[in-house]
Motif scaffolding. Structure first.
Motif, PDB file in Angstrom:
ATOM      1  N   LEU A 192       1.123  -1.226  -0.004  1.00 59.53           N
ATOM      2  CA  LEU A 192       0.340   0.159   0.174  1.00 59.53           C
ATOM      3  C   LEU A 192       0.857   0.944  -0.342  1.00 59.53           C
ATOM      4  O   LEU A 192       0.837   2.021  -0.693  1.00 59.53           O
ATOM      5  N   GLU A 193       1.917   1.092   1.278  1.00 63.95           N
ATOM      6  CA  GLU A 193       3.269   2.603   0.173  1.00 63.95           C
ATOM      7  C   GLU A 193       3.929   2.778  -0.344  1.00 63.95           C
ATOM      8  O   GLU A 193       3.637   4.121  -0.267  1.00 63.95           O
ATOM      9  N   ASN A 194       4.136   1.424  -0.999  1.00 63.26           N
ATOM     10  CA  ASN A 194       4.939   2.063  -2.121  1.00 63.26           C
ATOM     11  C   ASN A 194       3.732   2.335  -3.378  1.00 63.26           C
ATOM     12  O   ASN A 194       3.187   2.106  -3.268  1.00 63.26           O
ATOM     13  N   PRO A 195       4.755   3.476  -3.815  1.00 54.97           N
ATOM     14  CA  PRO A 195       4.447   4.549  -4.208  1.00 54.97           C
ATOM     15  C   PRO A 195       4.441   4.096  -5.915  1.00 54.97           C
ATOM     16  O   PRO A 195       3.697   4.778  -6.432  1.00 54.97           O
ATOM     17  N   GLY A 196       4.981   3.637  -6.557  1.00 54.27           N
ATOM     18  CA  GLY A 196       5.234   2.095  -6.852  1.00 54.27           C
ATOM     19  C   GLY A 196       3.610   2.052  -7.768  1.00 54.27           C
ATOM     20  O   GLY A 196       3.437   2.015  -9.760  1.00 54.27           O
ATOM     21  N   PHE A 197       2.859   1.205  -7.045  1.00 56.41           N
ATOM     22  CA  PHE A 197       2.009   1.267  -7.392  1.00 56.41           C
ATOM     23  C   PHE A 197       0.850   1.646  -7.938  1.00 56.41           C
ATOM     24  O   PHE A 197      -0.323   1.342  -8.823  1.00 56.41           O
ATOM     25  N   LEU A 198       0.618   3.087  -7.714  1.00 49.92           N
ATOM     26  CA  LEU A 198      -0.326   4.116  -8.070  1.00 49.92           C
ATOM     27  C   LEU A 198      -0.322   3.957  -9.410  1.00 49.92           C
ATOM     28  O   LEU A 198      -1.274   3.730 -10.232  1.00 49.92           O
TER      29      LEU A 198
END
Lengths: 274, 108
Positions: A63-69
């Motif tokens: 969730l925290e990993n901004p790459g998933f945006l």
């Protein structure tokens, strides 16, 4: 103010003295995979292992990993019809979770028509211009980096498996040659830092093995996802060389060769690095 | 901007349980301190306020400042005493508000 200079000098000496020593001690904590016979490294270590535990924690939390945006953005674009053929990625490839599994781990791949290797960004754009009759995306554009990340993410955890034999071998040799050639005013080759000195502390950072298994990677410094060829450019800029162009034959050869240097490492896309 | 915020909280909780809520929103968080290639300042554009309420009651709110990096990640805890809906709101400098909501139920 002579005193300040003395202090600074002492600090520099102290850092230099430190830098040489703890490298071995640091190595001990870094987990890697055994390299195949004939490889340059004994142990292949992902860039992940060279980062702080805080940076690793950001990558590890989905969730925290901004790459998933980016992964989520591209998942929507995957289904979106674009171009005069009235097609989306999905029209030909179906569910990306199935059809794209392992694709990103094996890039760059040989293309029979072009008679040269093609990487993921190029492959996506070829699909857009040839099959969808849509505008290809510009390199470094958010759209292209998002889609590259999304496709590569489908190989998450799978071992990097580039093929370097057959028609690829001259490209492999070219990449190897670039890797060991010193460039720029600082006169450094890729190997100077990432082969001979990885694990050492330099510029407030640990030099990694320069592995590519996490690309495109979310760089905290840039606050966005950075594709591999942009990172190559950055490295060349840092040694004060004139970088090759992104998606040029030189960088493609280098991508292939560096991919081989990390053969077997799990794909970490979207990784988080500093 | 059109991106959906990412939110993680449990679907169910026992009455009175303290749960962890994680949120991540896509935003440039342009500080207003930078200049473009022509040397002109890039106007500030950040999320300046985040708030979360549960069944209409405020749970958590904070002001965000220009030094906060892009794609702000906010994590906090809340006590859940009843079934209900968490409503989240991120307020942009230009007045637009990104909203999201998430339901939670009390375990029987």
């Amino acid at each position: 103010m002579p005193y300040r200079h003395v202090g600074l000098l002492a600090a520099v000496v102290a850092i230099t003295a430190l830098a040489g020593v703890p490298a071995a001690a640091q190595d001990a904590g870094r987990k890697g995979i055994p390299a195949p016979p004939g490889h340059v490294f004994k142990t292949i270590i992902s860039g992940y292992e060279f980062r702080t535990k805080e940076t690793r924690a950001v990558q590890d939390d989905d969730l925290e990993n901004p790459g998933f945006l980016a992964v989520e953005r591209a998942a929507d674009v995957w289904k979106k019809v674009e171009g005069s053929e009235g097609k989306s990625c999905m029209s030909c490839h179906g569910e990306a979770e199935k059809s794209m599994k392992g694709v990103g781990a094996a890039m760059p791949k040989w293309d029979d028509k072009l008679k040269k290797p093609v990487n993921l960004e190029q492959r996506i754009n070829m699909c857009r211009s040839e099959h969808m009759k849509a505008e290809p995306w510009a390199f470094k554009s958010q759209a292209l980096t998002d889609m590259t990340t999304f496709v590569r993410y489908q190989s998450h955890g799978m071992p990097v498996a580039v093929k370097t034999d057959g028609p690829m071998s001259p490209w492999f040799e070219r990449g190897k040659q670039i890797y060991y050639t010193r460039y720029g005013q600082l006169d450094l080759a890729c190997a100077s830092c990432h082969e001979r000195n990885n694990g050492k502390f330099m510029r407030a950072d640990f030099l990694s093995q320069g592995q590519t298994n996490g690309f495109p990677t979310y760089r905290l410094r840039d606050q966005r996802l950075v594709p591999l060829h942009e990172r190559f450019e950055g490295c060349m800029f840092d040694v004060r060389a004139e970088p090759f162009k992104p998606l040029s034959d030189e960088f493609l050869a280098l991508e292939l060769y560096v991919g081989w240097r990390g053969i077997g490492l799990p794909v970490e896309t979207p990784s988080v690095r500093n | 901007m059109a991106d959906k915020p990412r939110i993680k909280l449990p679907k169910e909780a026992t009455k009175g349980e303290i749960i962890q809520i994680k949120t991540l929103v896509s935003h440039v968080m342009e500080s207003g301190q930078r200049k473009d290639a022509q040397g002109k300042p890039i106007p500030r554009k950040i999320i300046n306020k985040f708030s979360c309420e549960f069944n209409g009651k405020p749970v958590f709110a904070c002001a965000l400042e220009p030094a906060i990096s892009a794609n702000p990640y906010i994590q906090f805890t809340a006590r859940v005493d009843e079934d209900g809906t968490f409503k989240f709101a991120w307020t942009d400098d230009d007045g637009t508000v990104i909203t999201a909501e998430e339901k939670i139920a009390i375990k029987a």
